[in-house]
Design an enzyme around this catalytic site. Structure first.
Site, mmCIF file in Angstrom:
data_model
loop_
_atom_site.group_PDB
_atom_site.id
_atom_site.type_symbol
_atom_site.label_atom_id
_atom_site.label_comp_id
_atom_site.label_asym_id
_atom_site.label_seq_id
_atom_site.Cartn_x
_atom_site.Cartn_y
_atom_site.Cartn_z
ATOM 1 N N GLY A 247 10.328 6.142 -9.226
ATOM 2 C CA GLY A 247 10.479 5.753 -7.834
ATOM 3 C C GLY A 247 11.548 6.465 -7.056
ATOM 4 N N GLU A 284 9.725 6.937 -15.818
ATOM 5 C CA GLU A 284 8.490 7.589 -15.362
ATOM 6 C C GLU A 284 8.645 8.153 -13.957
ATOM 7 O OE1 GLU A 284 7.438 4.362 -18.258
ATOM 8 O OE2 GLU A 284 7.479 3.938 -16.119
ATOM 9 N N CYS A 353 -12.680 14.506 12.179
ATOM 10 C CA CYS A 353 -13.099 13.772 13.369
ATOM 11 C C CYS A 353 -12.467 12.377 13.402
ATOM 12 C CB CYS A 353 -14.631 13.682 13.392
ATOM 13 S SG CYS A 353 -15.277 13.146 14.980
#
Length: 425
Positions: A247, A284, A353
């Site tokens: 994180g 991690e 679009c």
């Protein structure tokens, strides 16, 4: 020749009128492979990894790359060869790790919705640990493992109710989030896990969010997890490893996240003070390893002046770079070949679009039709979140290593997209 390194991107720099990734001109890569094009610096990835390795020097720790940030095989190969494990959240990610040269024992399987088929496959390849995210998942995993004649190594992901002070979509450690087991249910959940025949408790897991730029939430979460380890072990269940997730943020727009080595020195000082510094640790990181290692090179298709806005229309779009549309995120946008002309203010937008198809608002740029721009900090959550909206093929990817450039993903064609489809006969 004057060299100007881009702030926060030490392996990308302007040399005269050219933007380089390491020793390779981005304009040369665009000419060879077309645009939009993702370019990654291997040296940048390894430098980011080295900061974590310095922070863990002398400790029992394992770095597992959180591959949801960028799951391209060439990127996974870099981390596999550097000795990293991998944090996965799906069966597809498991197969990618194996294809990139990773081993089952090097894998941590996270995620709130693992299927029985994914569990069986993970058990078959011998994953190192399942990070279990609910009491119901414990029951199913035990059943699947017992039926396969195996014992699944597990840690329970705990929701510590800590505010990471980040975007709500990527905040994962609060009471209202879908992730993990509630703090006050942790001991009871571990007692149940220890009683189930197909499971072996090996650790505890916590992950509070992504793009965190303040050390305080980490320190608070660490204290809460250590309290829980003491409570779990007090009822006779040993915890062999502590997993603090990832994180850590990067600099997108002048953000000042703590350096990984500085952060972990502070965290270990806190752990040492509480007598836990000699435990086995797992982390991690994802974005902090790859985010600033990547740039998306895009061509200016048209300049469209208007009364209220000037638009710079490029060939990259929200299907290539989803973060601005999804999170209102900022990415620096710089010319690959800077001009001396007076700049103007543009909204940089793509061809999709949708009015939400924008890459950057109110950017001051000196550009002309046909110029190349580099959208920076595009190594994380760009290609891994890319789509085929408007039947747009996903971009090619190149990994730069010094003066060499390797094509690690070919540009996707319309035929590639339609290969699995069938007309009704």
């Amino acid at each position: 020749m004057t060299a100007n390194t881009l702030p926060g991107h030490p392996h990308f720099e302007h040399r005269g009128s050219e933007l380089f990734a390491e020793q390779v001109r981005l304009s040369d890569l665009a000419r060879e492979h077309g645009t939009p094009l993702f370019v990654y610096s291997k040296a940048s990835m390894l430098a980011a990894l080295a900061a974590y390795q310095r922070g863990f020097a002398g400790r029992k720790a394992r770095i597992c790359y959180a591959m949801k940030a960028n799951s391209s095989l060439g990127v996974l190969q870099v981390f596999a060869q550097a000795g990293c494990g991998f944090d996965i959240v799906s069966g597809g990610e498991l197969e990618r790790v194996l294809a990139a040269g990773g081993a089952g024992k090097d894998i941590i399987f996270s995620g709130v919705g693992k299927t029985r088929a994914e569990m069986r496959r993970a058990l078959a390849v011998g994953v190192g640990c399942f990070n279990v995210e609910s009491e119901a998942e414990l029951e199913v995993l035990s059943e699947v493992a017992a039926a396969a004649g195996k014992v699944a190594p597990v840690s329970v992901r705990v929701n510590p109710d800590v505010d990471p002070k980040t975007h709500p979509y990527i905040s994962t450690g609060l009471k209202g989030n879908k992730f993990g087991v509630a703090h006050d249910r942790t001991v009871a959940t571990y007692q149940r896990a220890a009683s189930l025949p197909g499971l072996k408790v090996v650790g505890i897991d916590c992950h509070i969010g992504s793009q965190i730029t303040d050390e305080a939430p980490y320190l608070e979460a660490m204290d809460r997890i250590v309290d829980l380890v003491q409570a779990i072990e007090a009822v006779g269940i040993p915890i062999h490893h502590i997993d603090f997730g990832g994180g850590l943020g990067i600099s997108y727009n002048g953000d000042q996240p703590p350096a990984a080595d500085d952060l972990w020195r502070k965290l270990f000082a806190r752990l040492d003070a509480r007598g836990f510094g000699d435990r086995q640790f797992m982390i991690e990181p994802g974005r902090s390893l790859v985010g600033n290692a990547g740039a998306c090179v895009t061509e200016v298709l048209y300049l469209k002046p208007g009364e209220g806005k000037n638009f710079c229309i490029v060939d990259a779009a929200m299907n290539d770079l989803p973060r601005p549309a999804m999170y209102q995120a900022f990415h620096a946008i710089v010319p690959a070949n800077p001009r001396a002309e007076a700049p103007q203010t543009y909204d940089v937008v793509g061809p999709v679009c949708e009015s939400g198809d924008w890459i950057g608002r109110d950017r001051v740029l000196a550009v002309k039709q046909g110029d190349l721009l580099a959208v920076m900090s595009a190594g994380a959550y760009s290609m891994s979140m890319a789509s085929n909206y408007n039947t747009r093929g996903r971009a090619a990817e190149v990994l730069v290593d010094g003066g060499k450039a390797f094509l690690i993903r070919e540009r996707e064609t319309a035929a590639d997209q339609m290969r699995a489809e069938r007309l009704v006969s």
